[in-house]
Design an enzyme around this catalytic site. Structure first.
Site, mmCIF file in Angstrom:
data_model
loop_
_atom_site.group_PDB
_atom_site.id
_atom_site.type_symbol
_atom_site.label_atom_id
_atom_site.label_comp_id
_atom_site.label_asym_id
_atom_site.label_seq_id
_atom_site.Cartn_x
_atom_site.Cartn_y
_atom_site.Cartn_z
ATOM 1 N N TRP A 223 0.840 -1.212 0.000
ATOM 2 C CA TRP A 223 0.000 0.000 0.000
ATOM 3 C C TRP A 223 0.863 1.245 0.000
ATOM 4 C CZ3 TRP A 223 -4.297 -1.370 -1.877
ATOM 5 C CH2 TRP A 223 -4.905 -2.572 -1.524
ATOM 6 N N ASP B 50 -2.108 6.539 6.537
ATOM 7 C CA ASP B 50 -3.068 5.586 5.989
ATOM 8 C C ASP B 50 -3.349 4.591 7.109
ATOM 9 O OD1 ASP B 50 -4.470 3.557 4.814
ATOM 10 O OD2 ASP B 50 -3.020 3.141 3.219
ATOM 11 N N LYS C 96 -12.503 -2.260 6.882
ATOM 12 C CA LYS C 96 -11.729 -3.153 7.753
ATOM 13 C C LYS C 96 -12.145 -3.011 9.215
ATOM 14 C CE LYS C 96 -8.453 -3.454 4.150
ATOM 15 N NZ LYS C 96 -7.611 -2.625 3.304
#
Ligand SMILES: *Cc1c(COP(=O)(O)O)cnc(C)c1O
Length: 363
Positions: free
Chosen positions: A102, A172, A196
Protein backbone atom coordinates in the site's frame (compact mmCIF):
# COMPACT_ATOMS: atom_id res chain seq x y z
CA UNK A 1 -28.53 -19.34 11.37
CA UNK A 2 -24.83 -20.21 11.32
CA UNK A 3 -22.36 -17.31 11.27
CA UNK A 4 -18.76 -18.35 10.79
CA UNK A 5 -15.73 -16.54 12.16
CA UNK A 6 -14.59 -13.99 9.58
CA UNK A 7 -10.82 -13.53 9.28
CA UNK A 8 -11.03 -11.82 5.88
CA UNK A 9 -8.61 -8.93 5.35
CA UNK A 10 -11.34 -6.64 3.99
CA UNK A 11 -14.22 -6.28 3.65
CA UNK A 12 -14.09 -7.81 7.08
CA UNK A 13 -16.37 -9.03 9.85
CA UNK A 14 -18.85 -6.64 11.42
CA UNK A 15 -20.14 -7.09 14.97
CA UNK A 16 -23.20 -9.38 14.89
CA UNK A 17 -25.02 -6.97 17.23
CA UNK A 18 -24.59 -4.22 14.64
CA UNK A 19 -25.91 -6.38 11.81
CA UNK A 20 -28.91 -7.35 13.94
CA UNK A 21 -29.67 -3.71 14.69
CA UNK A 22 -29.38 -2.83 11.00
CA UNK A 23 -31.69 -5.70 10.16
CA UNK A 24 -34.24 -4.67 12.78
CA UNK A 25 -34.51 -1.11 11.44
CA UNK A 26 -33.96 -1.88 7.76
CA UNK A 27 -37.56 -1.45 6.59
CA UNK A 28 -38.69 1.28 8.94
CA UNK A 29 -36.01 3.56 10.31
CA UNK A 30 -36.98 5.38 13.47
CA UNK A 31 -40.72 5.32 12.68
CA UNK A 32 -40.27 7.08 9.33
CA UNK A 33 -41.79 4.23 7.30
CA UNK A 34 -38.65 4.30 5.15
CA UNK A 35 -35.32 2.55 5.21
CA UNK A 36 -32.54 5.02 6.02
CA UNK A 37 -31.19 3.80 2.66
CA UNK A 38 -34.18 5.48 0.99
CA UNK A 39 -34.06 8.71 2.99
CA UNK A 40 -32.98 12.03 1.49
CA UNK A 41 -29.43 13.04 2.27
CA UNK A 42 -30.83 16.55 2.79
CA UNK A 43 -33.47 15.43 5.32
CA UNK A 44 -33.42 15.61 9.10
CA UNK A 45 -33.27 11.87 9.73
CA UNK A 46 -30.18 11.37 7.65
CA UNK A 47 -28.69 14.61 8.93
CA UNK A 48 -28.69 13.23 12.47
CA UNK A 49 -26.97 10.05 11.28
CA UNK A 50 -24.25 12.07 9.54
CA UNK A 51 -23.66 14.31 12.57
CA UNK A 52 -23.70 11.44 15.04
CA UNK A 53 -21.17 9.43 13.06
CA UNK A 54 -18.84 12.43 12.77
CA UNK A 55 -19.17 13.35 16.44
CA UNK A 56 -18.57 9.80 17.68
CA UNK A 57 -15.59 9.25 15.42
CA UNK A 58 -13.98 12.45 16.69
CA UNK A 59 -14.61 11.68 20.34
CA UNK A 60 -13.72 7.98 20.23
CA UNK A 61 -10.44 8.62 18.41
CA UNK A 62 -9.42 11.40 20.78
CA UNK A 63 -9.08 13.84 17.88
CA UNK A 64 -7.96 17.39 18.60
CA UNK A 65 -10.56 20.19 18.52
CA UNK A 66 -9.55 21.47 15.09
CA UNK A 67 -10.19 18.11 13.41
CA UNK A 68 -13.02 17.46 10.95
CA UNK A 69 -14.37 14.21 9.56
CA UNK A 70 -14.92 13.94 5.81
CA UNK A 71 -16.97 11.13 4.26
CA UNK A 72 -15.60 10.40 0.80
CA UNK A 73 -15.60 7.62 -1.77
CA UNK A 74 -13.01 5.94 -3.97
CA UNK A 75 -11.40 4.01 -1.14
CA UNK A 76 -8.03 4.57 0.45
CA UNK A 77 -6.71 4.07 -3.08
CA UNK A 78 -8.15 7.39 -4.23
CA UNK A 79 -6.60 9.08 -1.20
CA UNK A 80 -3.20 7.95 -2.51
CA UNK A 81 -3.78 10.43 -5.36
CA UNK A 82 -6.04 13.00 -3.73
CA UNK A 83 -3.54 13.77 -0.96
CA UNK A 84 -0.67 14.83 -3.25
CA UNK A 85 -3.10 16.32 -5.77
CA UNK A 86 -4.17 18.83 -3.09
CA UNK A 87 -1.08 19.15 -0.89
CA UNK A 88 2.00 18.52 -3.04
CA UNK A 89 3.00 21.43 -5.28
CA UNK A 90 4.93 20.49 -8.46
CA UNK A 91 8.15 22.05 -7.14
CA UNK A 92 7.78 20.63 -3.61
CA UNK A 93 8.56 17.26 -2.12
CA UNK A 94 6.85 14.90 0.34
CA UNK A 95 8.38 12.16 2.50
CA UNK A 96 7.07 8.62 2.15
CA UNK A 97 7.91 5.66 4.37
CA UNK A 98 7.82 2.52 2.25
CA UNK A 99 6.66 -0.45 4.31
CA UNK A 100 4.59 -2.55 1.92
CA UNK A 101 2.28 -2.84 -1.08
CA UNK A 102 0.00 0.00 0.00
CA UNK A 103 2.88 2.38 0.69
CA UNK A 104 4.29 1.52 -2.72
CA UNK A 105 0.99 2.40 -4.36
CA UNK A 106 0.78 5.71 -2.48
CA UNK A 107 4.32 6.60 -3.64
CA UNK A 108 3.45 5.81 -7.23
CA UNK A 109 0.53 8.25 -7.16
CA UNK A 110 2.43 11.03 -5.37
CA UNK A 111 5.14 10.97 -8.06
CA UNK A 112 2.56 12.14 -10.59
CA UNK A 113 2.22 15.46 -8.77
CA UNK A 114 5.53 16.42 -7.20
CA UNK A 115 8.75 15.22 -5.62
CA UNK A 116 8.87 12.12 -3.45
CA UNK A 117 11.59 11.39 -0.93
CA UNK A 118 11.44 7.75 0.15
CA UNK A 119 12.59 8.45 3.69
CA UNK A 120 12.93 4.76 4.59
CA UNK A 121 12.13 1.44 2.96
CA UNK A 122 12.23 -2.22 3.90
CA UNK A 123 11.53 -3.40 0.34
CA UNK A 124 14.91 -5.21 0.24
CA UNK A 125 13.70 -7.55 2.97
CA UNK A 126 10.29 -8.07 1.32
CA UNK A 127 8.87 -5.86 4.08
CA UNK A 128 9.33 -8.49 6.81
CA UNK A 129 10.08 -5.75 9.35
CA UNK A 130 9.73 -1.96 9.73
CA UNK A 131 12.47 0.65 9.49
CA UNK A 132 13.77 1.84 12.86
CA UNK A 133 12.20 5.19 13.72
CA UNK A 134 15.59 6.85 14.18
CA UNK A 135 16.77 5.62 10.77
CA UNK A 136 14.04 7.47 8.86
CA UNK A 137 15.60 10.22 6.79
CA UNK A 138 13.06 13.04 7.13
CA UNK A 139 13.28 16.25 5.11
CA UNK A 140 12.44 19.28 7.29
CA UNK A 141 11.04 21.04 4.20
CA UNK A 142 8.72 18.22 3.14
CA UNK A 143 5.07 19.11 2.47
CA UNK A 144 4.06 16.15 4.67
CA UNK A 145 5.27 12.72 5.81
CA UNK A 146 3.19 9.74 4.68
CA UNK A 147 3.03 6.62 6.85
CA UNK A 148 1.08 3.37 6.47
CA UNK A 149 0.44 2.62 10.13
CA UNK A 150 -0.51 -1.03 9.63
CA UNK A 151 0.71 -3.13 6.74
CA UNK A 152 -2.26 -5.35 6.04
CA UNK A 153 -0.44 -7.67 3.66
CA UNK A 154 2.89 -8.09 5.46
CA UNK A 155 1.56 -8.17 9.03
CA UNK A 156 3.60 -5.29 10.47
CA UNK A 157 2.34 -2.31 12.47
CA UNK A 158 3.89 0.87 13.79
CA UNK A 159 3.17 0.83 17.53
CA UNK A 160 4.87 4.25 17.72
CA UNK A 161 5.04 6.88 15.03
CA UNK A 162 8.05 8.88 13.86
CA UNK A 163 8.32 12.38 15.33
CA UNK A 164 7.91 14.68 12.35
CA UNK A 165 8.11 18.01 14.19
CA UNK A 166 6.65 20.85 12.15
CA UNK A 167 6.01 18.64 9.11
CA UNK A 168 2.49 17.16 9.28
CA UNK A 169 2.19 13.39 9.47
CA UNK A 170 -0.41 11.79 7.19
CA UNK A 171 -1.44 8.25 8.08
CA UNK A 172 -3.07 5.59 5.99
CA UNK A 173 -4.89 3.88 8.86
CA UNK A 174 -7.15 1.75 6.68
CA UNK A 175 -6.43 -1.41 8.62
CA UNK A 176 -5.91 -0.22 12.19
CA UNK A 177 -8.04 2.88 12.71
CA UNK A 178 -9.77 2.78 16.12
CA UNK A 179 -7.91 -0.39 17.12
CA UNK A 180 -5.88 1.26 19.89
CA UNK A 181 -4.89 4.63 21.32
CA UNK A 182 -2.36 6.60 19.30
CA UNK A 183 -0.49 9.88 19.42
CA UNK A 184 -2.18 12.68 17.50
CA UNK A 185 0.51 15.27 18.16
CA UNK A 186 2.22 15.29 14.74
CA UNK A 187 -0.78 14.10 12.73
CA UNK A 188 -2.30 16.40 10.10
CA UNK A 189 -4.57 13.85 8.48
CA UNK A 190 -5.73 10.25 8.77
CA UNK A 191 -7.54 8.29 6.10
CA UNK A 192 -8.87 4.83 5.53
CA UNK A 193 -11.39 2.74 3.66
CA UNK A 194 -14.14 1.86 6.13
CA UNK A 195 -14.29 -1.84 5.27
CA UNK A 196 -11.73 -3.15 7.75
CA UNK A 197 -12.35 -1.67 11.18
CA UNK A 198 -15.23 0.75 10.69
CA UNK A 199 -18.03 -0.55 8.54
CA UNK A 200 -18.90 -1.65 5.01
CA UNK A 201 -17.04 -0.86 1.80
CA UNK A 202 -17.99 2.16 -0.28
CA UNK A 203 -17.08 4.74 2.36
CA UNK A 204 -13.71 6.40 2.86
CA UNK A 205 -13.12 8.25 6.10
CA UNK A 206 -10.77 11.22 6.26
CA UNK A 207 -9.96 13.02 9.51
CA UNK A 208 -8.21 16.30 8.85
CA UNK A 209 -6.95 19.03 11.14
CA UNK A 210 -7.58 22.63 10.21
CA UNK A 211 -3.87 23.40 10.58
CA UNK A 212 -3.21 20.87 7.82
CA UNK A 213 -6.21 21.90 5.70
CA UNK A 214 -4.78 25.41 5.54
CA UNK A 215 -1.71 24.04 3.75
CA UNK A 216 -3.60 23.02 0.60
CA UNK A 217 -1.54 24.31 -2.33
CA UNK A 218 -3.23 23.10 -5.50
CA UNK A 219 -6.41 23.94 -7.36
CA UNK A 220 -8.01 20.68 -8.42
CA UNK A 221 -11.37 19.49 -9.84
CA UNK A 222 -14.32 20.04 -7.53
CA UNK A 223 -14.95 16.46 -6.46
CA UNK A 224 -11.24 15.78 -5.88
CA UNK A 225 -10.75 18.87 -3.77
CA UNK A 226 -10.74 18.51 0.01
CA UNK A 227 -11.98 22.12 0.11
CA UNK A 228 -15.31 21.11 -1.45
CA UNK A 229 -15.98 18.39 1.09
CA UNK A 230 -14.65 20.42 4.01
CA UNK A 231 -16.78 23.45 3.18
CA UNK A 232 -19.92 21.44 2.39
CA UNK A 233 -19.53 19.06 5.36
CA UNK A 234 -19.30 16.08 2.96
CA UNK A 235 -22.73 16.91 1.52
CA UNK A 236 -21.67 18.60 -1.72
CA UNK A 237 -23.11 15.59 -3.53
CA UNK A 238 -24.84 12.42 -2.33
CA UNK A 239 -22.61 10.66 0.20
CA UNK A 240 -22.79 6.87 0.72
CA UNK A 241 -25.60 7.30 3.24
CA UNK A 242 -26.20 3.67 4.13
CA UNK A 243 -22.49 3.00 4.72
CA UNK A 244 -22.31 6.09 6.94
CA UNK A 245 -25.33 4.88 8.90
CA UNK A 246 -23.64 1.49 9.49
CA UNK A 247 -20.44 3.29 10.50
CA UNK A 248 -22.47 5.12 13.13
CA UNK A 249 -23.85 1.83 14.49
CA UNK A 250 -20.32 0.37 14.57
CA UNK A 251 -19.08 3.44 16.45
CA UNK A 252 -21.86 3.01 19.00
CA UNK A 253 -20.72 -0.59 19.40
CA UNK A 254 -17.14 0.59 19.99
CA UNK A 255 -18.40 3.09 22.55
CA UNK A 256 -20.39 0.34 24.30
CA UNK A 257 -17.26 -1.81 24.47
CA UNK A 258 -15.11 0.68 26.31
CA UNK A 259 -14.16 3.02 23.45
CA UNK A 260 -10.62 3.13 22.21
CA UNK A 261 -9.21 1.80 25.48
CA UNK A 262 -11.65 -1.08 25.35
CA UNK A 263 -10.63 -1.87 21.77
CA UNK A 264 -6.97 -1.67 22.73
CA UNK A 265 -7.43 -4.15 25.60
CA UNK A 266 -9.43 -6.48 23.34
CA UNK A 267 -6.86 -6.33 20.54
CA UNK A 268 -3.90 -6.71 22.89
CA UNK A 269 -5.49 -9.82 24.38
CA UNK A 270 -6.06 -11.30 20.92
CA UNK A 271 -2.49 -10.53 19.85
CA UNK A 272 -1.04 -12.08 23.02
CA UNK A 273 -3.11 -15.22 22.54
CA UNK A 274 -2.20 -15.73 18.90
CA UNK A 275 1.46 -14.66 18.94
CA UNK A 276 1.97 -16.57 22.19
CA UNK A 277 0.73 -19.69 20.45
CA UNK A 278 2.94 -19.10 17.39
CA UNK A 279 6.01 -18.55 19.55
CA UNK A 280 5.29 -21.70 21.51
CA UNK A 281 5.02 -23.74 18.31
CA UNK A 282 7.58 -21.92 16.18
CA UNK A 283 8.90 -25.23 14.86
CA UNK A 284 5.55 -25.66 13.07
CA UNK A 285 3.91 -22.23 12.78
CA UNK A 286 6.57 -19.74 11.71
CA UNK A 287 5.66 -16.03 11.90
CA UNK A 288 6.80 -14.05 8.84
CA UNK A 289 7.59 -10.80 10.68
CA UNK A 290 11.22 -10.95 11.84
CA UNK A 291 11.06 -8.39 14.66
CA UNK A 292 8.45 -9.16 17.34
CA UNK A 293 8.14 -5.44 18.15
CA UNK A 294 6.77 -4.84 14.63
CA UNK A 295 4.04 -7.47 14.72
CA UNK A 296 0.59 -6.30 13.74
CA UNK A 297 -2.31 -6.69 16.15
CA UNK A 298 -4.66 -6.72 13.18
CA UNK A 299 -3.14 -9.02 10.55
CA UNK A 300 -1.12 -11.99 11.74
CA UNK A 301 0.94 -13.67 9.02
CA UNK A 302 2.64 -17.05 9.35
CA UNK A 303 3.82 -20.10 7.41
CA UNK A 304 3.42 -23.83 7.91
CA UNK A 305 6.19 -26.36 7.14
CA UNK A 306 5.13 -26.53 3.46
CA UNK A 307 2.61 -25.19 0.97
CA UNK A 308 0.54 -28.38 0.86
CA UNK A 309 -0.03 -28.12 4.57
CA UNK A 310 -0.95 -24.44 4.16
CA UNK A 311 -3.59 -25.34 1.55
CA UNK A 312 -4.99 -28.01 3.82
CA UNK A 313 -4.97 -25.61 6.78
CA UNK A 314 -7.06 -23.08 4.83
CA UNK A 315 -9.53 -25.74 3.63
CA UNK A 316 -9.91 -27.47 6.98
CA UNK A 317 -10.08 -24.12 8.74
CA UNK A 318 -13.07 -23.20 6.61
CA UNK A 319 -14.78 -26.50 7.45
CA UNK A 320 -14.12 -25.77 11.12
CA UNK A 321 -15.82 -22.37 10.76
CA UNK A 322 -12.97 -19.89 10.06
CA UNK A 323 -12.93 -18.09 6.70
CA UNK A 324 -10.35 -15.81 5.09
CA UNK A 325 -7.20 -17.63 6.26
CA UNK A 326 -5.31 -17.56 2.97
CA UNK A 327 -2.37 -15.14 3.00
CA UNK A 328 -1.93 -12.46 0.35
CA UNK A 329 -0.29 -13.85 -2.79
CA UNK A 330 2.80 -11.66 -2.34
CA UNK A 331 3.62 -13.28 1.02
CA UNK A 332 1.87 -16.65 0.77
CA UNK A 333 1.09 -18.71 3.83
CA UNK A 334 -1.65 -17.88 6.29
CA UNK A 335 -3.08 -14.56 7.40
CA UNK A 336 -5.49 -14.11 10.29
CA UNK A 337 -7.10 -10.67 10.04
CA UNK A 338 -8.59 -9.98 13.45
CA UNK A 339 -10.02 -6.49 13.36
CA UNK A 340 -12.06 -4.98 16.19
CA UNK A 341 -15.12 -7.17 15.55
CA UNK A 342 -13.16 -10.40 16.14
CA UNK A 343 -13.37 -11.42 19.81
CA UNK A 344 -10.78 -13.07 22.07
CA UNK A 345 -13.09 -16.11 22.15
CA UNK A 346 -12.90 -16.29 18.35
CA UNK A 347 -9.12 -16.50 18.68
CA UNK A 348 -9.32 -19.13 21.43
CA UNK A 349 -11.49 -21.37 19.29
CA UNK A 350 -9.19 -20.79 16.32
CA UNK A 351 -6.22 -21.87 18.44
CA UNK A 352 -8.07 -25.06 19.38
CA UNK A 353 -8.37 -25.76 15.67
CA UNK A 354 -4.69 -24.87 14.97
CA UNK A 355 -3.53 -27.09 17.86
CA UNK A 356 -5.59 -30.00 16.56
CA UNK A 357 -4.37 -29.45 13.00
CA UNK A 358 -0.75 -29.54 14.11
CA UNK A 359 -1.30 -32.77 16.05
CA UNK A 360 -2.95 -34.46 13.07
CA UNK A 361 -0.49 -33.15 10.45
CA UNK A 362 2.95 -33.48 11.96
CA UNK A 363 4.16 -34.99 8.65
C1 LIG B 1 -7.08 -2.16 2.20
C2 LIG B 1 -6.06 -1.11 2.23
C3 LIG B 1 -5.99 -0.09 1.26
C4 LIG B 1 -6.90 -0.07 0.06
O1 LIG B 1 -8.17 0.34 0.41
P1 LIG B 1 -9.33 0.56 -0.66
O2 LIG B 1 -10.38 1.17 0.19
O3 LIG B 1 -9.68 -0.79 -1.21
O4 LIG B 1 -8.84 1.47 -1.72
C5 LIG B 1 -5.05 0.89 1.42
N1 LIG B 1 -4.20 0.91 2.45
C6 LIG B 1 -4.23 -0.06 3.40
C7 LIG B 1 -3.24 -0.01 4.53
C8 LIG B 1 -5.15 -1.09 3.31
O5 LIG B 1 -5.18 -2.05 4.26
Amino acid sequence: MARIVNFNAGPAGLPTEVLERVQAELLDYNGTGLSIMEASHRGGDYDAVHENAQRLLLSLSGAPDDCKVLFLQGGASLQFAMLPMNFLAPDASADYIDTGEWSKKSIKEAKRFGGVNVAASTADANYDHLPALDAIDLDPNASYVHLTTNNTIFGTQFHDYPKTGTVPLVCDMSSDILSRRFDWSDIGMIYGGAQKNLGPSGLTVVMMRESFYERITNDVPTMLSYKTHWEKNSLFNTPPTFAIYILWRVLEWVEGHGGLEGMEARNREKAELLYGFLDEHADYYRGTVTDAAHRSWMNVTFRLPNEDLEKRFVAEGLKAGFCGLKGHRSVGGIRVSMYNAASPDNIRSFLDFARGFMGANRG
